[in-house]
Write an enzyme that holds these catalytic residues in place. Structure first.
Site, PDB file in Angstrom:
ATOM      1  N   SER A 116      -2.517   4.385  -0.303  1.00  0.00           N
ATOM      2  CA  SER A 116      -1.922   4.680  -1.603  1.00  0.00           C
ATOM      3  C   SER A 116      -0.438   5.006  -1.491  1.00  0.00           C
ATOM      4  O   SER A 116       0.009   5.668  -0.537  1.00  0.00           O
ATOM      5  CB  SER A 116      -2.650   5.862  -2.246  1.00  0.00           C
ATOM      6  OG  SER A 116      -1.990   6.294  -3.419  1.00  0.00           O
ATOM      7  N   TYR A 139       2.684   1.508  -6.466  1.00  0.00           N
ATOM      8  CA  TYR A 139       2.997   1.852  -7.847  1.00  0.00           C
ATOM      9  C   TYR A 139       4.482   1.558  -8.062  1.00  0.00           C
ATOM     10  O   TYR A 139       5.330   2.009  -7.278  1.00  0.00           O
ATOM     11  CB  TYR A 139       2.747   3.332  -8.131  1.00  0.00           C
ATOM     12  CG  TYR A 139       1.306   3.714  -8.310  1.00  0.00           C
ATOM     13  CD1 TYR A 139       0.545   3.197  -9.359  1.00  0.00           C
ATOM     14  CD2 TYR A 139       0.704   4.632  -7.446  1.00  0.00           C
ATOM     15  CE1 TYR A 139      -0.784   3.567  -9.527  1.00  0.00           C
ATOM     16  CE2 TYR A 139      -0.627   5.008  -7.613  1.00  0.00           C
ATOM     17  CZ  TYR A 139      -1.358   4.473  -8.649  1.00  0.00           C
ATOM     18  OH  TYR A 139      -2.673   4.839  -8.814  1.00  0.00           O
ATOM     19  N   THR A 165      -1.184  -1.770  -8.329  1.00  0.00           N
ATOM     20  CA  THR A 165      -2.085  -1.175  -9.312  1.00  0.00           C
ATOM     21  C   THR A 165      -1.430  -1.184 -10.681  1.00  0.00           C
ATOM     22  O   THR A 165      -0.331  -0.659 -10.852  1.00  0.00           O
ATOM     23  CB  THR A 165      -2.452   0.264  -8.914  1.00  0.00           C
ATOM     24  OG1 THR A 165      -3.151   0.245  -7.671  1.00  0.00           O
ATOM     25  CG2 THR A 165      -3.345   0.906  -9.967  1.00  0.00           C
ATOM     26  N   LYS A 239      -4.419  -5.080  -8.815  1.00  0.00           N
ATOM     27  CA  LYS A 239      -5.593  -4.213  -8.999  1.00  0.00           C
ATOM     28  C   LYS A 239      -5.616  -3.683 -10.425  1.00  0.00           C
ATOM     29  O   LYS A 239      -4.606  -3.184 -10.923  1.00  0.00           O
ATOM     30  CB  LYS A 239      -5.532  -3.048  -8.009  1.00  0.00           C
ATOM     31  CG  LYS A 239      -6.661  -2.031  -8.120  1.00  0.00           C
ATOM     32  CD  LYS A 239      -6.506  -0.975  -7.031  1.00  0.00           C
ATOM     33  CE  LYS A 239      -7.626   0.052  -7.061  1.00  0.00           C
ATOM     34  NZ  LYS A 239      -7.488   1.001  -8.193  1.00  0.00           N
ATOM     35  N   HIS A 263     -10.572   1.876 -11.924  1.00  0.00           N
ATOM     36  CA  HIS A 263     -10.077   3.098 -11.284  1.00  0.00           C
ATOM     37  C   HIS A 263     -11.197   4.116 -11.085  1.00  0.00           C
ATOM     38  O   HIS A 263     -10.980   5.332 -11.164  1.00  0.00           O
ATOM     39  CB  HIS A 263      -8.943   3.702 -12.117  1.00  0.00           C
ATOM     40  CG  HIS A 263      -7.766   4.167 -11.293  1.00  0.00           C
ATOM     41  ND1 HIS A 263      -6.868   3.304 -10.725  1.00  0.00           N
ATOM     42  CD2 HIS A 263      -7.359   5.400 -10.942  1.00  0.00           C
ATOM     43  CE1 HIS A 263      -5.950   3.977 -10.075  1.00  0.00           C
ATOM     44  NE2 HIS A 263      -6.235   5.266 -10.178  1.00  0.00           N
TER      45      HIS A 263
END
Length: 368
Positions: A116, A139, A165, A239, A263
């Site tokens: 992440s 992100y 994402t 995603k 999610h």
């Protein structure tokens, strides 16, 4: 944890899902509510698990499985099995080594890992902790220079793909976590973002919405995705996109793959279960397009069902965090091993010696 306590835990863990039952013994109440909870009324989160439970399988007999294997390949990247560790933020919430321990477990079990952006360990340190397939979940940042910095660091560190994402441009923690007053502790903050500039201050007018004119002001758009494609040579997997019109646009852009995701029930509540979306999306993208799934996967049987309905691989979210909390790197590795064993058992009993043999023929439909 003492040796005696660990021995008791080991005896209690027979299935991969047992880690979820033990985790609340070692995670404090506020953190447990944050990890376990979904958004809104948690309708989507329940649908995810219900969808897997509703699928019935048909066994096959007299099939030679002595040369069976779970090996597969995605984006021409060889994998020992189709079980990846999903991007989960702030893993030092549950273990001092956080994402580094998770990476060590991935290395031990030859599991793919997606790190992440909001990791609590440096992306370079995590990358050096595993030789297995590793992707970086991205992100978009408010400034392109900061997004590009993350991309370049991921490239240099050896990540083999970017997972972008897009389903949570804004996100609220669960109602339960809010009621308990959960806040992210200092040692679990997103360390990879520390060198970035502070987010610009948004001044709202009296009639402005904190969501529309506030939080959504810096949400990414299609142009950001086009810009990213022009600024990296890494494959890009998107995603969280499930609407057919959006998927068509992504296909036109030649995106390299999709992760069907809601999610884990932490995005838009009342979405369908990802498993229910899977067959239609597979039909839309075609047989050869890389398609992964997350949301509600808690066993090797779930992995098998997802592959039968069209997924190339699945991503494990909450369960990896529960295993990390219970026993660190060894817990995550053990969870992966149990899940792979469950997958192999399911393959053997349905007469599917390889991943390529798994298809909808093993799914029981009433009257067929």
């Amino acid at each position: 944890m003492s040796d005696i306590e660990q021995s008791k835990h080991n005896r209690a863990i027979i299935q991969a899902s047992d880690y979820a039952l033990l985790a609340n013994q070692v995670i404090d109440e506020k953190t447990d509510a944050y990890i376990a909870g979904g958004t809104g009324n948690e309708i989507t989160m329940r649908r995810n698990s219900d969808a897997f439970n509703a699928i019935e399988l048909r066994p096959r007999t007299l099939v030679d499985c002595t040369k069976g294997t779970t090996r597969t390949s995605i984006l021409n990247q060889a994998m020992r099995h189709p079980i990846m560790l999903a991007p989960v933020a702030a893993q030092r919430l549950v273990h001092a080594d956080g994402e580094i321990a998770t990476a060590q477990a991935a290395n031990a079990l030859d599991a793919g890992m997606i790190l992440s952006t909001l990791s609590s360990q440096l992306l370079e340190d995590v990358a050096s902790s595993t030789q297995s397939t590793k992707w970086f979940q991205l992100y978009f940042q408010s400034e392109q220079v900061d997004t590009l910095s993350l991309v370049r660091r991921a490239e240099v560190a050896g990540y083999q793909a970017l997972v972008v994402t897009l389903d949570t441009p804004i996100q609220s923690i669960s109602v339960g976590a809010q009621r308990l007053g959960f806040t992210l502790p200092d040692d679990a903050q997103p360390i990879n973002l520390k060198k970035h500039g502070a987010a610009s201050t948004v001044v709202l007018e009296a009639d402005d919405s904190i969501i529309f004119q506030g939080m959504m002001r810096e949400a990414p758009t299609w142009s950001d995705l086009t810009w990213l494609q022009a600024n990296t040579s890494l494959p890009i997997i998107v995603k969280g996109v499930v609407h057919p019109k959006d998927i068509d646009r992504l296909l036109d852009m030649h995106i390299n793959g999709l992760i069907i995701s809601n999610h884990g029930g932490r995005a838009l509540d009342s979405m369908p279960a990802t498993l229910d979306l899977l067959p239609t999306i597979r039909a839309q993208v075609g047989d050869d397009f890389p398609l992964l799934l997350d949301g509600g996967v808690t066993s090797g049987y779930d992995v098998f069902k997802a592959i039968a309905l069209g997924a190339n691989a699945v991503c494990i979210g909450r369960l990896q965090i529960y295993a990390l909390a219970v026993n660190g790197a060894q817990g995550v590795a053990h969870m992966l091993k149990l899940m792979r064993d469950e997958l192999e058992l399911c393959m053997a009993l349905t007469g599917c010696p390889t991943i390529a043999d798994i298809n909808q023929d093993v799914i029981y439909s009433q009257g067929k």
